[in-house]
Design a protein around this motif. Sequence first.
Motif, PDB file in Angstrom:
ATOM      1  N   ASN A 163       0.870  -1.242  -0.052  1.00 63.47           N
ATOM      2  CA  ASN A 163      -0.066   0.055   0.133  1.00 63.47           C
ATOM      3  C   ASN A 163       0.703   1.220  -0.035  1.00 63.47           C
ATOM      4  OD1 ASN A 163      -2.319  -1.282   0.038  1.00 63.47           O
ATOM      5  ND2 ASN A 163      -2.752  -1.168   2.161  1.00 63.47           N
ATOM      6  N   LYS A 166       1.789   1.595  -3.443  1.00 64.17           N
ATOM      7  CA  LYS A 166       0.745   1.846  -4.428  1.00 64.17           C
ATOM      8  C   LYS A 166       0.283   3.258  -4.131  1.00 64.17           C
ATOM      9  CE  LYS A 166      -2.227  -1.155  -3.681  1.00 64.17           C
ATOM     10  NZ  LYS A 166      -3.301  -2.280  -3.597  1.00 64.17           N
ATOM     11  N   TYR A 167       0.060   3.816  -2.983  1.00 63.08           N
ATOM     12  CA  TYR A 167      -0.534   5.060  -2.418  1.00 63.08           C
ATOM     13  C   TYR A 167       0.585   5.892  -2.141  1.00 63.08           C
ATOM     14  CZ  TYR A 167      -4.468   1.962  -2.440  1.00 63.08           C
ATOM     15  OH  TYR A 167      -5.420   1.049  -2.854  1.00 63.08           O
ATOM     16  N   ASP A 191       4.682   6.202   4.987  1.00 66.77           N
ATOM     17  CA  ASP A 191       5.082   6.765   3.343  1.00 66.77           C
ATOM     18  C   ASP A 191       4.599   8.047   3.442  1.00 66.77           C
ATOM     19  OD1 ASP A 191       1.935   7.526   2.394  1.00 66.77           O
ATOM     20  OD2 ASP A 191       1.723   5.262   3.061  1.00 66.77           O
ATOM     21  N   ARG A 210     -12.539   0.854  -0.097  1.00 69.20           N
ATOM     22  CA  ARG A 210     -11.583   1.428  -0.685  1.00 69.20           C
ATOM     23  C   ARG A 210     -11.922   3.098  -0.851  1.00 69.20           C
ATOM     24  NH1 ARG A 210      -9.511  -0.355  -6.111  1.00 69.20           N
ATOM     25  NH2 ARG A 210      -7.483   0.284  -4.959  1.00 69.20           N
ATOM     26  N   THR A 211     -11.005   3.943  -0.374  1.00 70.47           N
ATOM     27  CA  THR A 211     -11.366   5.359  -0.622  1.00 70.47           C
ATOM     28  C   THR A 211     -11.600   5.793  -1.944  1.00 70.47           C
ATOM     29  OG1 THR A 211      -9.230   6.150  -0.643  1.00 70.47           O
ATOM     30  CG2 THR A 211     -10.002   5.829   1.446  1.00 70.47           C
ATOM     31  N   SER A 214      -8.369   6.096  -4.306  1.00 70.82           N
ATOM     32  CA  SER A 214      -7.843   5.008  -4.874  1.00 70.82           C
ATOM     33  C   SER A 214      -8.774   4.309  -5.942  1.00 70.82           C
ATOM     34  CB  SER A 214      -7.762   3.850  -3.927  1.00 70.82           C
ATOM     35  OG  SER A 214      -8.941   3.741  -3.315  1.00 70.82           O
ATOM     36  N   GLY A 221      -6.485  -3.224  -6.497  1.00 70.20           N
ATOM     37  CA  GLY A 221      -6.528  -3.680  -5.426  1.00 70.20           C
ATOM     38  C   GLY A 221      -7.843  -4.072  -4.945  1.00 70.20           C
ATOM     39  N   SER A 222      -7.803  -5.226  -4.096  1.00 68.59           N
ATOM     40  CA  SER A 222      -8.999  -5.887  -3.809  1.00 68.59           C
ATOM     41  C   SER A 222      -9.810  -5.257  -2.597  1.00 68.59           C
ATOM     42  CB  SER A 222      -8.744  -7.243  -3.182  1.00 68.59           C
ATOM     43  OG  SER A 222      -8.001  -7.201  -2.283  1.00 68.59           O
ATOM     44  N   GLY A 223      -9.295  -4.231  -1.805  1.00 66.41           N
ATOM     45  CA  GLY A 223     -10.019  -3.994  -0.776  1.00 66.41           C
ATOM     46  C   GLY A 223      -9.822  -4.740   0.443  1.00 66.41           C
ATOM     47  N   LEU A 226      -5.973  -4.426   3.985  1.00 70.89           N
ATOM     48  CA  LEU A 226      -5.914  -4.107   5.459  1.00 70.89           C
ATOM     49  C   LEU A 226      -6.892  -4.896   6.339  1.00 70.89           C
ATOM     50  CD1 LEU A 226      -5.799  -0.266   5.133  1.00 70.89           C
ATOM     51  CD2 LEU A 226      -4.049  -1.859   5.811  1.00 70.89           C
TER      52      LEU A 226
HETATM   53  P1  ADP Z   1      -6.423  -2.070  -1.536  1.00 70.84           P
HETATM   54  O1  ADP Z   1      -6.516  -3.304  -2.039  1.00 70.84           O
HETATM   55  O2  ADP Z   1      -7.797  -1.179  -2.180  1.00 70.84           O
HETATM   56  O3  ADP Z   1      -5.105  -1.582  -1.434  1.00 70.84           O
HETATM   57  P2  ADP Z   1      -6.616  -2.328   1.294  1.00 70.84           P
HETATM   58  O4  ADP Z   1      -7.713  -2.790   2.359  1.00 70.84           O
HETATM   59  O5  ADP Z   1      -5.265  -2.540   1.276  1.00 70.84           O
HETATM   60  O6  ADP Z   1      -7.292  -2.605  -0.083  1.00 70.84           O
HETATM   61  O7  ADP Z   1      -6.542  -0.711   1.603  1.00 70.84           O
HETATM   62  C1  ADP Z   1      -8.243  -0.007   1.644  1.00 70.84           C
HETATM   63  C2  ADP Z   1      -8.100   1.281   1.205  1.00 70.84           C
HETATM   64  O8  ADP Z   1      -7.357   2.015   2.176  1.00 70.84           O
HETATM   65  C3  ADP Z   1      -7.263   1.499   0.000  1.00 70.84           C
HETATM   66  O9  ADP Z   1      -8.151   1.365  -1.123  1.00 70.84           O
HETATM   67  C4  ADP Z   1      -7.073   3.109   0.035  1.00 70.84           C
HETATM   68  O10 ADP Z   1      -8.093   4.084  -0.351  1.00 70.84           O
HETATM   69  C5  ADP Z   1      -6.690   3.166   1.581  1.00 70.84           C
HETATM   70  N1  ADP Z   1      -5.060   2.929   1.945  1.00 70.84           N
HETATM   71  C6  ADP Z   1      -4.615   1.961   2.190  1.00 70.84           C
HETATM   72  N2  ADP Z   1      -3.305   2.090   2.591  1.00 70.84           N
HETATM   73  C7  ADP Z   1      -2.851   3.424   2.208  1.00 70.84           C
HETATM   74  C8  ADP Z   1      -1.953   4.380   2.235  1.00 70.84           C
HETATM   75  N3  ADP Z   1      -0.650   3.931   2.629  1.00 70.84           N
HETATM   76  N4  ADP Z   1      -2.273   5.654   1.777  1.00 70.84           N
HETATM   77  C9  ADP Z   1      -3.280   5.995   1.573  1.00 70.84           C
HETATM   78  N5  ADP Z   1      -4.282   5.363   1.420  1.00 70.84           N
HETATM   79  C10 ADP Z   1      -4.297   3.800   1.808  1.00 70.84           C
END
Ligand code: ADP
Length: 273
Positions: A163, A166-167, A191, A210-211, A214, A221-223, A226
């Motif tokens: 993550n 990716k983010y 990050d 997912r926000t 993203s 990503g699968s959401g 986390l």
């Molecule tokens: P995904 O597969 O979408 O990455 P996650 O469960 O890992 O699913 O994360 C859920 C959501 O949390 C992501 O879609 C993203 O919107 C947000 N997110 C997770 N990690 C970060 C990060 N390091 N910075 C910003 N947003 C994040």
Amino acid sequence: ITSADPIKDVQQEVKEWAKEKKTEIEVLRNQEKFRREFLSNISHELKTPLFAIQGYIDAILDDEFEDLDMAEQFLKKASRNVGRLTYLIKDLDEISKLESGEIPINYTKFKINDLIKEVLEALEFKAKQHDIKLLFKQKYDEPIMVTADREKISQVLVNLLDNAIKYGRQGGTAAVSLFELHDQVLVEVTDDGFGIEEKNLPRLFERFYRTDTSRSREIGGSGLGLAIVKHIVEAHQQTINVRSTEGIGSTFGFTLEKVKQQLPFPPIPTLRS
Ligand code: ADP
């Protein structure tokens, strides 16, 4: 204890029984609601890449389609969506196994510093592709021993760093820091990327959440990443938290149980009188 009035006793008993049943029904109803939501989320997440694949294939199969370069582009896009489905199914499999308790926590003692280095090495290539520098901010040279399921904690680190990459911000960094607490260690993944809006923080660890950022940026990503992380950390009876500022970056931190230090000398025996 029975009171002087047996009818009152029976009434009280019935009342308590009814209360118990009501709670049971509520629990079942919640579970049912949860199952329904879970299924509808899964079908939605499966549908999106499947529709895309279908669209690209249909376009190529069209009698009038002749552009070979475009066909290649479409096949590449279809292949990327197959990849998305594969990840989604892998994550789904993982979370259902974790939740059913099918894979128990297999505790061993290991050096957390070594595991962090291993995971950082494994993600080096992906980080380079995103132009992100990976760092291990180690305060102490001494390795720290923890008691945990090594493979699962490796998964936690991979998901959090994945993550962070990716983010993250192009040209930025993703860093792992290690802090020694009294009988725990705190591992933080930081990050300097998008960051997360405060209103999204409480729901971040929910399955499929997912926000908008993203989604709108179409980051794959699968959401579920986390949700898996939270499940693993809590199965270890440890905690995970997040702090983030939009536009500045995020830090995800989780604790682990530290192996208690052996005394260098055996304790002095007490004299018996
Ligand atoms: P995904 O597969 O979408 O990455 P996650 O469960 O890992 O699913 O994360 C859920 C959501 O949390 C992501 O879609 C993203 O919107 C947000 N997110 C997770 N990690 C970060 C990060 N390091 N910075 C910003 N947003 C994040």
